[in-house]
Scaffold this motif. Sequence first.
Motif, PDB file in Angstrom:
ATOM      1  N   MET A 214      -5.077  12.810  23.735  1.00  0.00           N
ATOM      2  CA  MET A 214      -3.627  12.307  23.783  1.00  0.00           C
ATOM      3  C   MET A 214      -2.805  13.601  23.727  1.00  0.00           C
ATOM      4  SD  MET A 214      -1.468   9.381  21.414  1.00  0.00           S
ATOM      5  CE  MET A 214      -3.289   8.449  21.625  1.00  0.00           C
ATOM      6  N   ASN A 215      -1.651  13.678  24.299  1.00  0.00           N
ATOM      7  CA  ASN A 215      -0.791  14.467  24.283  1.00  0.00           C
ATOM      8  C   ASN A 215      -0.220  14.924  22.846  1.00  0.00           C
ATOM      9  OD1 ASN A 215       1.818  16.067  24.498  1.00  0.00           O
ATOM     10  ND2 ASN A 215       2.078  15.288  26.374  1.00  0.00           N
ATOM     11  N   PRO A 216      -0.182  15.898  22.351  1.00  0.00           N
ATOM     12  CA  PRO A 216       0.300  16.293  20.892  1.00  0.00           C
ATOM     13  C   PRO A 216       1.701  15.626  20.815  1.00  0.00           C
ATOM     14  CG  PRO A 216      -0.660  18.188  21.916  1.00  0.00           C
ATOM     15  CD  PRO A 216      -0.588  17.344  22.915  1.00  0.00           C
ATOM     16  N   SER A 217       2.520  15.801  21.462  1.00  0.00           N
ATOM     17  CA  SER A 217       4.011  15.076  21.396  1.00  0.00           C
ATOM     18  C   SER A 217       3.913  13.832  21.168  1.00  0.00           C
ATOM     19  CB  SER A 217       4.964  15.587  22.286  1.00  0.00           C
ATOM     20  OG  SER A 217       4.529  15.401  23.645  1.00  0.00           O
ATOM     21  N   THR A 218       2.955  12.989  22.239  1.00  0.00           N
ATOM     22  CA  THR A 218       2.845  11.410  21.935  1.00  0.00           C
ATOM     23  C   THR A 218       2.306  11.180  20.729  1.00  0.00           C
ATOM     24  OG1 THR A 218       2.689  11.488  24.314  1.00  0.00           O
ATOM     25  CG2 THR A 218       1.988   9.464  23.040  1.00  0.00           C
TER      26      THR A 218
ATOM     27  N   LEU B 191       4.096   8.792  17.749  1.00  0.00           N
ATOM     28  CA  LEU B 191       3.150   7.569  17.455  1.00  0.00           C
ATOM     29  C   LEU B 191       3.093   7.489  16.003  1.00  0.00           C
ATOM     30  CD1 LEU B 191       0.458   7.211  20.172  1.00  0.00           C
ATOM     31  CD2 LEU B 191       2.589   5.716  19.786  1.00  0.00           C
ATOM     32  N   ASN B 192       3.049   8.647  15.364  1.00  0.00           N
ATOM     33  CA  ASN B 192       2.802   8.743  13.907  1.00  0.00           C
ATOM     34  C   ASN B 192       4.199   8.519  13.210  1.00  0.00           C
ATOM     35  OD1 ASN B 192       0.048   9.269  13.672  1.00  0.00           O
ATOM     36  ND2 ASN B 192       0.178  11.574  14.003  1.00  0.00           N
ATOM     37  N   ARG B 193       5.325   9.214  13.907  1.00  0.00           N
ATOM     38  CA  ARG B 193       6.614   9.016  13.334  1.00  0.00           C
ATOM     39  C   ARG B 193       6.882   7.412  13.386  1.00  0.00           C
ATOM     40  NH1 ARG B 193       9.691  11.989  16.986  1.00  0.00           N
ATOM     41  NH2 ARG B 193      10.140   9.939  18.054  1.00  0.00           N
ATOM     42  N   VAL B 194       6.748   6.752  14.589  1.00  0.00           N
ATOM     43  CA  VAL B 194       6.989   5.460  14.752  1.00  0.00           C
ATOM     44  C   VAL B 194       6.195   4.399  13.559  1.00  0.00           C
ATOM     45  CG1 VAL B 194       6.938   3.206  16.280  1.00  0.00           C
ATOM     46  CG2 VAL B 194       7.509   5.509  17.111  1.00  0.00           C
ATOM     47  N   LYS B 195       5.159   4.736  13.255  1.00  0.00           N
ATOM     48  CA  LYS B 195       4.441   4.263  12.425  1.00  0.00           C
ATOM     49  C   LYS B 195       4.840   4.373  10.895  1.00  0.00           C
ATOM     50  CE  LYS B 195      -0.304   4.576  10.387  1.00  0.00           C
ATOM     51  NZ  LYS B 195      -1.771   5.223  10.725  1.00  0.00           N
ATOM     52  N   ALA B 196       5.317   5.736  10.622  1.00  0.00           N
ATOM     53  CA  ALA B 196       5.778   5.815   9.396  1.00  0.00           C
ATOM     54  C   ALA B 196       7.133   5.199   9.254  1.00  0.00           C
ATOM     55  CB  ALA B 196       6.185   7.297   9.140  1.00  0.00           C
ATOM     56  N   ILE B 197       7.923   5.184  10.182  1.00  0.00           N
ATOM     57  CA  ILE B 197       9.257   4.312  10.114  1.00  0.00           C
ATOM     58  C   ILE B 197       8.714   2.791   9.794  1.00  0.00           C
ATOM     59  CG2 ILE B 197      11.053   3.654  11.403  1.00  0.00           C
ATOM     60  CD1 ILE B 197      11.064   6.377  12.575  1.00  0.00           C
TER      61      ILE B 197
ATOM     62  N   GLN C  49      17.084   5.552  16.446  1.00  0.00           N
ATOM     63  CA  GLN C  49      17.214   4.456  17.410  1.00  0.00           C
ATOM     64  C   GLN C  49      16.464   4.230  18.414  1.00  0.00           C
ATOM     65  OE1 GLN C  49      19.845   2.147  16.652  1.00  0.00           O
ATOM     66  NE2 GLN C  49      18.899   1.025  17.957  1.00  0.00           N
ATOM     67  N   ARG C  50      15.848   5.635  18.951  1.00  0.00           N
ATOM     68  CA  ARG C  50      14.670   5.421  20.070  1.00  0.00           C
ATOM     69  C   ARG C  50      13.552   4.764  19.302  1.00  0.00           C
ATOM     70  NH1 ARG C  50      16.089   9.687  22.637  1.00  0.00           N
ATOM     71  NH2 ARG C  50      15.026  11.144  20.773  1.00  0.00           N
ATOM     72  N   ASP C  51      13.245   5.387  18.261  1.00  0.00           N
ATOM     73  CA  ASP C  51      12.009   4.738  17.627  1.00  0.00           C
ATOM     74  C   ASP C  51      12.069   3.175  17.029  1.00  0.00           C
ATOM     75  OD1 ASP C  51      10.971   7.201  17.912  1.00  0.00           O
ATOM     76  OD2 ASP C  51      11.196   7.909  15.917  1.00  0.00           O
ATOM     77  N   LEU C  52      13.297   2.755  16.677  1.00  0.00           N
ATOM     78  CA  LEU C  52      13.657   1.604  16.457  1.00  0.00           C
ATOM     79  C   LEU C  52      13.492   0.474  17.555  1.00  0.00           C
ATOM     80  CD1 LEU C  52      16.376   1.709  13.693  1.00  0.00           C
ATOM     81  CD2 LEU C  52      14.187   0.923  13.473  1.00  0.00           C
TER      82      LEU C  52
ATOM     83  N   THR D 104       9.044  -7.862  11.055  1.00  0.00           N
ATOM     84  CA  THR D 104       9.095  -9.518  11.573  1.00  0.00           C
ATOM     85  C   THR D 104       7.657  -9.738  11.024  1.00  0.00           C
ATOM     86  OG1 THR D 104       7.487  -8.717  13.528  1.00  0.00           O
ATOM     87  CG2 THR D 104      10.164  -9.004  13.687  1.00  0.00           C
ATOM     88  N   ASN D 105       7.236 -11.109  10.960  1.00  0.00           N
ATOM     89  CA  ASN D 105       5.922 -11.483  10.502  1.00  0.00           C
ATOM     90  C   ASN D 105       4.785 -11.362  11.491  1.00  0.00           C
ATOM     91  OD1 ASN D 105       7.347 -12.555   8.070  1.00  0.00           O
ATOM     92  ND2 ASN D 105       7.978 -14.681   9.353  1.00  0.00           N
ATOM     93  N   LYS D 106       5.020 -10.560  12.401  1.00  0.00           N
ATOM     94  CA  LYS D 106       4.004 -10.304  13.368  1.00  0.00           C
ATOM     95  C   LYS D 106       2.757  -9.384  12.800  1.00  0.00           C
ATOM     96  CE  LYS D 106       2.935  -8.213  17.697  1.00  0.00           C
ATOM     97  NZ  LYS D 106       3.424  -7.695  18.993  1.00  0.00           N
ATOM     98  N   LYS D 107       1.491  -9.919  12.908  1.00  0.00           N
ATOM     99  CA  LYS D 107       0.304  -9.299  12.068  1.00  0.00           C
ATOM    100  C   LYS D 107       0.211  -8.012  12.602  1.00  0.00           C
ATOM    101  CE  LYS D 107      -1.035 -13.106   9.745  1.00  0.00           C
ATOM    102  NZ  LYS D 107      -0.688 -13.077   8.413  1.00  0.00           N
ATOM    103  N   VAL D 108      -0.083  -6.784  11.952  1.00  0.00           N
ATOM    104  CA  VAL D 108      -0.380  -5.729  12.208  1.00  0.00           C
ATOM    105  C   VAL D 108      -1.386  -5.069  11.555  1.00  0.00           C
ATOM    106  CG1 VAL D 108       0.750  -3.269  12.219  1.00  0.00           C
ATOM    107  CG2 VAL D 108       2.267  -5.284  12.574  1.00  0.00           C
ATOM    108  N   LYS D 109      -2.293  -4.602  12.253  1.00  0.00           N
ATOM    109  CA  LYS D 109      -3.477  -3.781  11.602  1.00  0.00           C
ATOM    110  C   LYS D 109      -2.921  -2.070  11.683  1.00  0.00           C
ATOM    111  CE  LYS D 109      -8.158  -2.541  12.076  1.00  0.00           C
ATOM    112  NZ  LYS D 109      -9.589  -3.001  12.994  1.00  0.00           N
ATOM    113  N   VAL D 110      -2.885  -1.687  10.586  1.00  0.00           N
ATOM    114  CA  VAL D 110      -2.433  -0.240  10.397  1.00  0.00           C
ATOM    115  C   VAL D 110      -3.658   0.460   9.999  1.00  0.00           C
ATOM    116  CG1 VAL D 110      -1.043   1.437   9.167  1.00  0.00           C
ATOM    117  CG2 VAL D 110      -0.211  -0.897   9.554  1.00  0.00           C
ATOM    118  N   SER D 111      -4.112   1.562  10.833  1.00  0.00           N
ATOM    119  CA  SER D 111      -5.231   2.388  10.536  1.00  0.00           C
ATOM    120  C   SER D 111      -4.770   3.691  10.320  1.00  0.00           C
ATOM    121  CB  SER D 111      -6.263   2.430  11.701  1.00  0.00           C
ATOM    122  OG  SER D 111      -5.518   2.588  13.116  1.00  0.00           O
TER     123      SER D 111
END
Length: 72
Positions: free
Chosen positions: A1-5, A9-15, A42-45, A65-72
């Motif tokens: 995966m591209n390092p910037s991608t 993804l790590n930033r969005v997950k942290a948020i 705002q872009r990440d949101l 939300t109540n959506k089920k999420v598997k965080v790895s």
Amino acid sequence: MNPSTDRMLNRVKAIYLYIHRKGTVTTQELVDEFDMTQRTIQRDLNILTYNKLVKSPSRGKWTTTNKKVKVS
């Protein structure tokens, strides 16, 4: 995966995890916590909203939300 991608993804997950832990947060809290511009937050949101992981019950406030999420 591209390092910037991978970084994005790590930033969005942290948020997501921060919002989930806090309950409800403001956009400004996220800007301050992650030391990013309001536009980047705002872009990440938008990504999280598109995937139905967060919602905005009122302008500028965010919660998960109540959506089920598997965080790895």
